[in-house]
Structure formats: structure tokens, C-alpha cells
Design a protein around this motif. Structure first.
Motif, mmCIF file in Angstrom:
data_model
loop_
_atom_site.group_PDB
_atom_site.id
_atom_site.type_symbol
_atom_site.label_atom_id
_atom_site.label_comp_id
_atom_site.label_asym_id
_atom_site.label_seq_id
_atom_site.Cartn_x
_atom_site.Cartn_y
_atom_site.Cartn_z
ATOM 1 N N LEU A 75 -15.461 1.476 0.998
ATOM 2 C CA LEU A 75 -14.542 2.590 0.770
ATOM 3 C C LEU A 75 -13.174 2.314 1.389
ATOM 4 O O LEU A 75 -12.140 2.630 0.807
ATOM 5 C CB LEU A 75 -15.116 3.888 1.343
ATOM 6 C CG LEU A 75 -16.260 4.514 0.566
ATOM 7 C CD1 LEU A 75 -16.884 5.659 1.360
ATOM 8 C CD2 LEU A 75 -15.788 5.001 -0.792
ATOM 9 N N ALA A 76 -13.174 1.717 2.561
ATOM 10 C CA ALA A 76 -11.923 1.420 3.247
ATOM 11 C C ALA A 76 -11.081 0.384 2.499
ATOM 12 O O ALA A 76 -9.854 0.368 2.638
ATOM 13 C CB ALA A 76 -12.193 0.937 4.667
ATOM 14 N N LEU A 77 -11.731 -0.457 1.696
ATOM 15 C CA LEU A 77 -11.012 -1.501 0.966
ATOM 16 C C LEU A 77 -10.424 -1.023 -0.364
ATOM 17 O O LEU A 77 -9.678 -1.772 -0.999
ATOM 18 C CB LEU A 77 -11.939 -2.691 0.711
ATOM 19 C CG LEU A 77 -12.313 -3.496 1.954
ATOM 20 C CD1 LEU A 77 -13.363 -4.546 1.617
ATOM 21 C CD2 LEU A 77 -11.083 -4.141 2.576
ATOM 22 N N LEU A 78 -10.727 0.193 -0.773
ATOM 23 C CA LEU A 78 -10.129 0.714 -2.004
ATOM 24 C C LEU A 78 -8.613 0.869 -1.824
ATOM 25 O O LEU A 78 -8.162 1.304 -0.763
ATOM 26 C CB LEU A 78 -10.726 2.079 -2.362
ATOM 27 C CG LEU A 78 -12.123 2.102 -2.935
ATOM 28 C CD1 LEU A 78 -12.614 3.540 -3.052
ATOM 29 C CD2 LEU A 78 -12.148 1.432 -4.295
ATOM 30 N N PRO A 79 -7.840 0.544 -2.864
ATOM 31 C CA PRO A 79 -6.392 0.765 -2.760
ATOM 32 C C PRO A 79 -6.111 2.247 -2.498
ATOM 33 O O PRO A 79 -6.791 3.115 -3.062
ATOM 34 C CB PRO A 79 -5.864 0.353 -4.138
ATOM 35 C CG PRO A 79 -6.926 -0.510 -4.725
ATOM 36 C CD PRO A 79 -8.229 -0.039 -4.139
#
Length: 101
Positions: A75-79
Motif C-alpha cells: 500500500l505504501a508503494l502505491l503512487p
């Protein structure tokens, strides 16, 4: 397909299941791990006496019994995703993100 439904499918892919809920009623019995998301804001940009950019900001909460769930990194890596806070409630871990989509 609406943008929200596109986001829903992305969240299902990240979680690896269909336990993704948009603004669920309190009466629903959830299965964990789960993602709960809701519309948080509709920020806009104004120019020349009008709105020229409008978007949706969502609050996305990953809920799991496992404190080491690796879905939080996905989730943290989503733009446009930003980790907001963590809290524990009812023996469940809650990871709260803000996401523009």
C-alpha cells in the motif's frame, strides 16, 4: 468503470482477496485481513474563477491480526499513497493511509 471501482480492484489485487470494503455499514461481519476505504476529501484547484482540477482523496485502512503483514508495504508503494498512522483496537492492527486516486 468508475475510478473508484478501478481503485477497488487495485486494492483487491494488493490484498490478494476480495475482502475490500468501501464505506461498510457497521452491521457487516468482516474477514481479516481486510481493507476498508472511504472517500475522505475532494481537493480542487481553482484558476480564472473556476475549478480546473478535481480529484478524490481516500482514507485506506489495512486491518489485520498479524502485526507483520507485508500488505502495508504494498500500500505504501502505491503512487500518491502516504502512511498516516497506526493504531491497535480489539486485538487488530490498523494501518491508515491517505491515497489520491
Amino acid at each position: 468503470m468508475s475510478r473508484r471501482l478501478e481503485l477497488h480492484e487495485i486494492l483487491c489485487d494488493i490484498l490478494g482477496s476480495r475482502y475490500v470494503y468501501f464505506q461498510p455499514p457497521e452491521s457487516i461481519a468482516m474477514t481479516y485481513p481486510a481493507i476498508v476505504y472511504s472517500l475522505d476529501n475532494m481537493p480542487s484547484r481553482h484558476a480564472n474563477d473556476g475549478v480546473y482540477l478535481l480529484g478524490d482523496r481516500y482514507q485506506v485502512i489495512l486491518i489485520d491480526k498479524d502485526p507483520d503483514n507485508t500488505t502495508r508495504e504494498k500500500l505504501a508503494l502505491l503512487p500518491t499513497s502516504q502512511f498516516n498512522r497506526y493504531y491497535a483496537q480489539d486485538n487488530l492492527n490498523h494501518y491508515v493511509f491517505t491515497l489520491y486516486y
